[in-house]
Motif scaffolding. Structure first.
Motif, short mmCIF file in Angstrom:
data_model
loop_
_atom_site.label_atom_id
_atom_site.label_comp_id
_atom_site.label_asym_id
_atom_site.label_seq_id
_atom_site.Cartn_x
_atom_site.Cartn_y
_atom_site.Cartn_z
N SER B 109 28.71 10.23 -28.46
CA SER B 109 29.29 11.53 -28.13
C SER B 109 29.84 11.55 -26.73
O SER B 109 30.95 12.02 -26.48
CB SER B 109 28.23 12.62 -28.24
OG SER B 109 28.31 13.26 -29.45
N TYR B 112 32.94 9.44 -26.47
CA TYR B 112 34.05 10.18 -27.07
C TYR B 112 34.56 11.24 -26.10
O TYR B 112 35.75 11.33 -25.82
CB TYR B 112 33.52 10.80 -28.36
CG TYR B 112 34.37 11.81 -29.06
CD1 TYR B 112 35.43 11.42 -29.85
CD2 TYR B 112 34.05 13.16 -28.97
CE1 TYR B 112 36.18 12.36 -30.52
CE2 TYR B 112 34.80 14.10 -29.64
CZ TYR B 112 35.87 13.70 -30.42
OH TYR B 112 36.61 14.63 -31.08
N THR B 187 38.53 10.90 -39.34
CA THR B 187 38.53 9.99 -38.20
C THR B 187 38.79 10.81 -36.93
O THR B 187 39.32 11.92 -37.02
CB THR B 187 39.67 8.95 -38.29
OG1 THR B 187 40.90 9.65 -38.37
CG2 THR B 187 39.51 8.05 -39.50
N PRO B 188 38.41 10.28 -35.79
CA PRO B 188 38.70 11.05 -34.57
C PRO B 188 40.13 10.86 -34.07
O PRO B 188 40.50 11.40 -33.04
CB PRO B 188 37.70 10.49 -33.55
CG PRO B 188 37.36 9.14 -34.05
CD PRO B 188 37.54 9.13 -35.53
N VAL B 191 42.29 13.92 -33.01
CA VAL B 191 41.91 14.53 -31.74
C VAL B 191 42.53 13.75 -30.59
O VAL B 191 43.04 14.33 -29.62
CB VAL B 191 40.37 14.58 -31.60
CG1 VAL B 191 39.99 15.32 -30.34
CG2 VAL B 191 39.74 15.23 -32.80
N TYR B 192 42.53 12.41 -30.72
CA TYR B 192 43.13 11.60 -29.65
C TYR B 192 44.63 11.84 -29.56
O TYR B 192 45.19 11.93 -28.47
CB TYR B 192 42.84 10.12 -29.89
CG TYR B 192 41.45 9.72 -29.45
CD1 TYR B 192 41.16 9.55 -28.11
CD2 TYR B 192 40.42 9.54 -30.37
CE1 TYR B 192 39.89 9.20 -27.69
CE2 TYR B 192 39.15 9.20 -29.97
CZ TYR B 192 38.88 9.03 -28.63
OH TYR B 192 37.63 8.70 -28.21
N GLN B 259 34.61 19.37 -24.76
CA GLN B 259 34.82 18.33 -25.76
C GLN B 259 33.49 17.90 -26.37
O GLN B 259 33.37 17.70 -27.57
CB GLN B 259 35.49 17.14 -25.08
CG GLN B 259 36.35 16.31 -25.98
CD GLN B 259 37.57 17.06 -26.47
OE1 GLN B 259 37.66 17.37 -27.63
NE2 GLN B 259 38.49 17.37 -25.57
N TYR B 265 37.37 21.27 -33.70
CA TYR B 265 38.15 20.12 -34.15
C TYR B 265 37.32 19.21 -35.04
O TYR B 265 37.83 18.63 -36.00
CB TYR B 265 38.69 19.34 -32.96
CG TYR B 265 39.92 19.96 -32.35
CD1 TYR B 265 40.96 20.37 -33.17
CD2 TYR B 265 40.05 20.13 -30.99
CE1 TYR B 265 42.09 20.95 -32.63
CE2 TYR B 265 41.18 20.70 -30.44
CZ TYR B 265 42.19 21.11 -31.26
OH TYR B 265 43.31 21.68 -30.74
N ALA B 266 36.04 19.08 -34.70
CA ALA B 266 35.17 18.21 -35.49
C ALA B 266 35.12 18.68 -36.93
O ALA B 266 35.21 17.89 -37.87
CB ALA B 266 33.79 18.19 -34.88
N VAL B 271 35.31 15.06 -38.57
CA VAL B 271 34.83 13.90 -37.81
C VAL B 271 33.37 13.67 -38.17
O VAL B 271 32.59 14.62 -38.27
CB VAL B 271 34.99 14.13 -36.30
CG1 VAL B 271 34.49 12.92 -35.53
CG2 VAL B 271 36.44 14.41 -35.96
N LEU B 276 29.10 12.61 -33.47
CA LEU B 276 29.11 13.79 -32.62
C LEU B 276 27.77 14.52 -32.68
O LEU B 276 27.37 15.00 -33.74
CB LEU B 276 30.22 14.74 -33.05
CG LEU B 276 31.63 14.18 -32.93
CD1 LEU B 276 32.63 15.23 -33.35
CD2 LEU B 276 31.89 13.72 -31.53
#
Lengths: 305, 337
Positions: B109, B112, B187-188, B191-192, B259, B265-266, B271, B276
């Motif tokens: 976490s 990330y 997938t994350p 977010v990226y 974050q 967003y998760a 995600v 997380l």
């Protein structure tokens, strides 16, 4: 080469500046512009979700807006109370956080600890922890947080008569509205403290970015602490007051009942069209408030250049 | 003779003149000293009263959570126990950290959140710098879009984002290579991508903060850099960003906290909760109730408290280190302070 030579310096600067914001602009057009257009589209139509996924739109014109303002039972009321709360909270939180930042900015023993404590509201108000806390809300019910919410009643029973003080201040000729405002602020002090974590940090950063030479000059010129504050600290912090006001307005707006209403309308009642209307109206109202407030402050703002 | 006279008279007169002056000065000095010391004492006292009072309001509920996380079963049912547990136990932490698989989830976490934070600081400061220092057509309108980005309720962008990333494609390029648009859910990566385009979590606010800070910096620094032959990038990285260090740290801290604690967003991008901790904490109570067969909500809340403390701990530590290392470093480094 020939093309480059033709560009004036101003044009060159414009291109460089544009390159700096380019990533953001792409992102904005890709994600946000799309969502704004979609929200507007939804608000003008009736949306039905197809059973297999996807949706169909039926254009209904301003029907949703008409319903929101004429037909809906609580929307207008909720909108006005949300805006009213916002207008009451913003000056309180701004001045409180500036005051606290001034206190925290000085050097003293145990500053790290105290600053860490003042940072806690930022953590406590963030999503995951807030939802976790809500789950064990009953624990907090007897805690300190709830105590100050009932300050007025508690103080009355504790031997200090609040009525007496209110009477005293009215006798002094203070307007009743002001007294009510202050009493309201005092009774919600814990809410205000918990809502001003972010603002305090912004102000601390602002205070730290003031060049030390300015204070030296002020000292040499023989300015008192009071004068130094109003002539040096305050003007230098002014641009960040706008940031804080913007954040405070948005923060109180994000948690407001209007947004909750829009959310519920969309995801509980599945009425996306009406929900988009609510979102759109409240966004426009907030933007209008921000515009007026920022114009007002911006006129009085001093920028270093 | 005359020379001797003058020599005699000078030392005679001098002490007479000097004496009263000195005593007068002494008086003023001691007086002003007393005034200033009493002033500082009153000010420190005032500051401490206010700080402690406000800190108490903030820390009260937190202390409650911390103390309750050490309560044993008997303490929680004993209504006489307040704040200080009679039979303190660390069992809550053991169970909570095992259920959260704390170390690995927490490290992932934090990794990330830190990686996103670095991207966010870079991209948002660039956008902020562009708005603060350059003039280009439509600048005011574009900046109004930044404000709109801050104001827009997050739930209005949920649907477009979901649609974009479940059928991810850039002008048909990916379809051409891959055969079909990518599904980036679970997938994350979304977010990226969002963060790299300065449209991540609260990016609008960060752009605004950077904009205001860059505007507050004296133009002379930049001009001096240009005169000395520094390019735009060098000026931005080495000069402007250095000088806006308080802003960068502020944004870094906010970005990290939000974050790390993000669930919006998760949830939206599904995600994995193995990554997380913010997603795990919401299911903590239910998991413990199922696995350990604990039915009493009162006792389950104690585990939840331990979980909250575990969740907060790394962030508070990072904040303390950051603000010690950097903020006081800024004060020492000569350019600004």
């Amino acid at each position: 080469m020939k093309k480059k030579k033709k560009l004036t310096l101003i044009q060159k600067r414009a291109i460089t500046g544009f390159l700096f914001i380019l990533p953001w602009l792409i992102g904005f057009l890709w994600f946000y512009a799309k969502s704004i257009i979609m929200t507007t589209q939804f608000s003008l139509s009736e949306l039905t979700v197809k059973p297999g996924g996807g949706y169909t739109l039926k254009f209904v014109g301003l029907e949703n807006f008409r319903f929101a303002f004429r037909g809906h039972g609580t929307f207008k009321q909720i909108l006005t109370t949300s805006v009213g709360d916002m207008l009451i909270d913003v000056p309180l939180i701004t001045f409180f956080s500036l005051f606290m930042a001034l206190l925290l900015n000085k050097k003293f023993k145990g500053r790290t600890l105290i600053r860490a404590i003042f940072f806690l509201p930022v953590i406590l108000n963030s999503e995951a922890i807030r939802s976790a806390m809500e789950m064990s809300r009953s624990l907090l019910a007897g805690g300190v947080a709830s105590a100050s919410a009932e300050l007025v009643e508690a103080a009355g029973s504790g031997g200090v008569s609040v009525e007496y003080y209110i009477q005293m201040f009215t006798n002094l000729g203070l307007p009743m509205g002001l007294i009510e405002y202050i009493m309201g602020a005092v009774s919600r002090i814990s809410e205000i403290i918990n809502a001003s974590g972010v603002q305090i940090i912004i102000f601390i950063a602002a205070l730290q970015s003031i060049p030390g030479s300015m204070y030296e000059v002020a000292k040499i010129e023989g300015a008192t602490g009071y004068e130094t504050f109003w002539k040096v600290t305050f003007p230098m912090v002014m641009p960040h007051i706008i940031t804080v006001v913007v954040y405070t307005v948005v923060d109180s707006f994000v948690d407001s009942q209007v947004v909750n209403l829009a959310y519920e309308t969309a995801f509980d009642q599945k009425n996306y069209g009406l929900s988009s209307t609510f979102s759109l109206v409240s966004t426009v109202v907030t933007c209008a408030i921000l515009l007026v407030v920022c114009r007002f402050i911006q006129k009085r703002t001093f920028y270093y250049n | 003779m005359s020379a001797e006279n003058t020599v005699d008279t000078v030392p005679v007169i001098k002490p007479e003149e000097k004496q009263p002056k000195k005593s007068f000065k002494m008086n003023v000095n001691t007086k002003s000293k007393i005034v200033t010391t009493s002033k500082t004492v009153v000010m420190t006292l005032f500051r401490w009263i206010v700080l402690i009072g406000v800190a108490y309001v903030i820390i009260g509920p937190v202390l409650g959570i911390i103390s309750r996380s050490f309560f044993s079963d008997s303490d929680s049912s004993n209504s006489l126990v307040y704040m200080i547990p009679q039979n303190p136990t660390t069992e809550r932490y053991e169970v909570a950290s095992r259920t959260l698989s704390y170390m690995s989830t927490m490290l992932k976490s934090v990794g990330y959140a830190v990686s996103l934070m670095l991207i966010q600081v870079l991209m948002c400061s660039m956008a902020g710098y562009g708005f603060a220092r350059f003039d280009f057509p439509l600048k005011k309108l574009l900046f109004a879009f930044v404000v709109l980005m801050i104001v827009l309720p997050t739930h209005t962008i949920m649907l477009p984002l979901y649609m974009t990333f479940s059928n991810f494609d850039i002008f048909g390029i990916i379809t051409a290579i891959h055969g079909e648009p990518l599904n980036l859910m679970a997938t994350p990566i979304p977010v990226y991508i969002l963060t790299a385009l300065a449209c991540g979590l609260r990016s609008g606010l960060y752009i605004y903060i950077f904009n205001q800070f860059f505007r507050g910096l004296p133009k002379e620094i930049e001009e001096a850099a240009f005169v000395d032959g520094a390019g735009t990038w060098y000026t931005y990285f080495r000069i402007m960003l250095r000088n806006a260090m308080p802003a960068a740290i502020t944004v870094a801290i906010f970005s990290l906290v939000w974050q790390y604690n993000d669930t919006f967003y998760a949830r939206l991008f599904h995600v994995s909760d193995k990554m997380l901790i913010s997603m795990r904490i919401t299911g903590l109570q239910a998991t413990i109730a199922n696995v350990y067969r604990i039915n009493s909500p009162k006792i389950l809340e104690l585990y939840m408290d331990a979980g909250i403390v575990l969740l907060m701990l790394p962030i508070v530590l990072i904040y303390v280190v950051l603000q010690k290392q950097f903020i006081e470093g800024v004060e020492r480094s000569g350019i600004v302070g």
